[in-house]
Design a protein around this motif. Structure first.
Motif, PDB file in Angstrom:
ATOM      1  N   ILE A  50       0.894  -1.067  -0.063  1.00  0.00           N
ATOM      2  CA  ILE A  50      -0.068  -0.150  -0.005  1.00  0.00           C
ATOM      3  C   ILE A  50       0.787   1.216  -0.041  1.00  0.00           C
ATOM      4  CG2 ILE A  50      -1.936  -1.118   1.036  1.00  0.00           C
ATOM      5  CD1 ILE A  50      -0.955  -0.082   3.742  1.00  0.00           C
ATOM      6  N   ARG A  51       0.246   2.344  -0.349  1.00  0.00           N
ATOM      7  CA  ARG A  51       0.967   3.762  -0.181  1.00  0.00           C
ATOM      8  C   ARG A  51       0.262   4.885   0.481  1.00  0.00           C
ATOM      9  NH1 ARG A  51       1.132   5.072  -6.711  1.00  0.00           N
ATOM     10  NH2 ARG A  51      -0.621   4.153  -7.159  1.00  0.00           N
ATOM     11  N   ALA A  52       1.081   5.744   0.955  1.00  0.00           N
ATOM     12  CA  ALA A  52       0.397   6.921   1.536  1.00  0.00           C
ATOM     13  C   ALA A  52      -0.449   7.525   0.526  1.00  0.00           C
ATOM     14  CB  ALA A  52       1.610   7.925   1.917  1.00  0.00           C
ATOM     15  N   GLY A  53      -1.690   7.916   1.076  1.00  0.00           N
ATOM     16  CA  GLY A  53      -2.461   8.681   0.180  1.00  0.00           C
ATOM     17  C   GLY A  53      -3.722   7.687  -0.238  1.00  0.00           C
ATOM     18  N   GLY A  54      -3.456   6.473  -0.225  1.00  0.00           N
ATOM     19  CA  GLY A  54      -4.572   5.536  -0.438  1.00  0.00           C
ATOM     20  C   GLY A  54      -5.732   5.350   0.410  1.00  0.00           C
ATOM     21  N   ILE A  55      -6.818   4.927   0.302  1.00  0.00           N
ATOM     22  CA  ILE A  55      -7.802   4.768   1.060  1.00  0.00           C
ATOM     23  C   ILE A  55      -8.049   3.255   1.497  1.00  0.00           C
ATOM     24  CG2 ILE A  55     -10.389   5.082   1.292  1.00  0.00           C
ATOM     25  CD1 ILE A  55      -8.804   7.694   1.105  1.00  0.00           C
ATOM     26  N   LEU A  56      -8.298   3.159   2.790  1.00  0.00           N
ATOM     27  CA  LEU A  56      -8.496   1.472   3.343  1.00  0.00           C
ATOM     28  C   LEU A  56      -9.779   1.730   3.962  1.00  0.00           C
ATOM     29  CD1 LEU A  56      -5.199   0.566   5.229  1.00  0.00           C
ATOM     30  CD2 LEU A  56      -6.081  -0.268   3.006  1.00  0.00           C
ATOM     31  N   ASP A  57     -10.683   0.580   3.697  1.00  0.00           N
ATOM     32  CA  ASP A  57     -12.239   0.161   4.328  1.00  0.00           C
ATOM     33  C   ASP A  57     -11.374  -0.548   5.470  1.00  0.00           C
ATOM     34  OD1 ASP A  57     -13.958   1.236   2.818  1.00  0.00           O
ATOM     35  OD2 ASP A  57     -13.503  -0.227   1.391  1.00  0.00           O
ATOM     36  N   VAL A  58     -11.580  -0.283   6.963  1.00  0.00           N
ATOM     37  CA  VAL A  58     -11.367  -0.870   7.945  1.00  0.00           C
ATOM     38  C   VAL A  58     -12.509  -1.259   8.750  1.00  0.00           C
ATOM     39  CG1 VAL A  58     -10.009  -0.596  10.305  1.00  0.00           C
ATOM     40  CG2 VAL A  58      -9.214   0.657   8.255  1.00  0.00           C
ATOM     41  N   GLN A  59     -12.741  -2.634   9.156  1.00  0.00           N
ATOM     42  CA  GLN A  59     -13.671  -3.214   9.947  1.00  0.00           C
ATOM     43  C   GLN A  59     -13.207  -3.787  11.006  1.00  0.00           C
ATOM     44  OE1 GLN A  59     -16.451  -5.375   7.298  1.00  0.00           O
ATOM     45  NE2 GLN A  59     -17.721  -6.044   9.032  1.00  0.00           N
ATOM     46  N   HIS A  60     -14.032  -3.591  11.979  1.00  0.00           N
ATOM     47  CA  HIS A  60     -13.776  -4.186  13.483  1.00  0.00           C
ATOM     48  C   HIS A  60     -15.174  -4.646  13.897  1.00  0.00           C
ATOM     49  CE1 HIS A  60     -12.187  -5.657  17.205  1.00  0.00           C
ATOM     50  NE2 HIS A  60     -12.921  -4.752  17.810  1.00  0.00           N
ATOM     51  N   GLY A  61     -15.437  -6.085  13.879  1.00  0.00           N
ATOM     52  CA  GLY A  61     -16.930  -6.386  14.337  1.00  0.00           C
ATOM     53  C   GLY A  61     -17.821  -5.711  13.190  1.00  0.00           C
ATOM     54  N   GLN A  63     -18.594  -2.706  13.054  1.00  0.00           N
ATOM     55  CA  GLN A  63     -18.256  -1.051  12.913  1.00  0.00           C
ATOM     56  C   GLN A  63     -17.209  -1.242  11.578  1.00  0.00           C
ATOM     57  OE1 GLN A  63     -19.144   1.468  14.859  1.00  0.00           O
ATOM     58  NE2 GLN A  63     -20.658  -0.080  15.553  1.00  0.00           N
ATOM     59  N   ARG A  64     -17.402  -0.124  10.671  1.00  0.00           N
ATOM     60  CA  ARG A  64     -16.742  -0.077   9.538  1.00  0.00           C
ATOM     61  C   ARG A  64     -16.536   1.334   9.286  1.00  0.00           C
ATOM     62  NH1 ARG A  64     -18.327  -3.119   3.874  1.00  0.00           N
ATOM     63  NH2 ARG A  64     -16.639  -2.421   2.892  1.00  0.00           N
ATOM     64  N   ALA A  65     -15.220   1.896   8.627  1.00  0.00           N
ATOM     65  CA  ALA A  65     -15.132   3.008   8.219  1.00  0.00           C
ATOM     66  C   ALA A  65     -13.794   3.082   7.241  1.00  0.00           C
ATOM     67  CB  ALA A  65     -14.561   3.978   9.523  1.00  0.00           C
ATOM     68  N   GLN A  66     -13.936   4.147   6.499  1.00  0.00           N
ATOM     69  CA  GLN A  66     -12.646   4.530   5.692  1.00  0.00           C
ATOM     70  C   GLN A  66     -11.694   5.417   6.121  1.00  0.00           C
ATOM     71  OE1 GLN A  66     -14.305   5.931   1.760  1.00  0.00           O
ATOM     72  NE2 GLN A  66     -14.476   3.851   1.251  1.00  0.00           N
ATOM     73  N   PHE A  67     -10.424   5.117   5.855  1.00  0.00           N
ATOM     74  CA  PHE A  67      -9.471   5.891   6.460  1.00  0.00           C
ATOM     75  C   PHE A  67      -8.424   6.138   5.180  1.00  0.00           C
ATOM     76  CE2 PHE A  67     -11.003   3.508  10.161  1.00  0.00           C
ATOM     77  CZ  PHE A  67     -10.933   4.809  11.122  1.00  0.00           C
TER      78      PHE A  67
END
Length: 80
Positions: A50-61, A63-67
């Motif tokens: 991955i590289r700086a500036g990209g977007i990740l979908d992160v999920q815990h249980g 709960q889901r968000a983009q970073f």
């Protein structure tokens, strides 16, 4: 002296991440969160390139968000 803008909370738990790597290929993997702050977190165990500036979908249980990826190096990444 620590130059961080905000305190970090040391935690460790697994999260699912999804995104697109440097070669524009989609990926999904499970990594670990090492610490969190009000505005971001540090991830450990990333295998995708991955590289700086990209977007990740992160999920815990459920709960889901983009970073946004702030930095990435040698299996670690900072997200905001």
């Amino acid at each position: 002296m620590d130059r961080r803008k905000e305190p970090r909370l040391r935690v460790e738990f697994p999260v699912h991440i999804r995104g697109v790597d440097r070669m524009a290929r989609p990926f999904a993997e499970v990594v670990r969160v090492k610490n969190v702050s009000f505005s971001g977190a540090m991830l450990l165990g990333t295998h995708a390139k991955i590289r700086a500036g990209g977007i990740l979908d992160v999920q815990h249980g459920s709960q889901r968000a983009q970073f946004r990826i702030a930095w990435a190096s040698s299996g670690e990444a900072g997200i905001q």
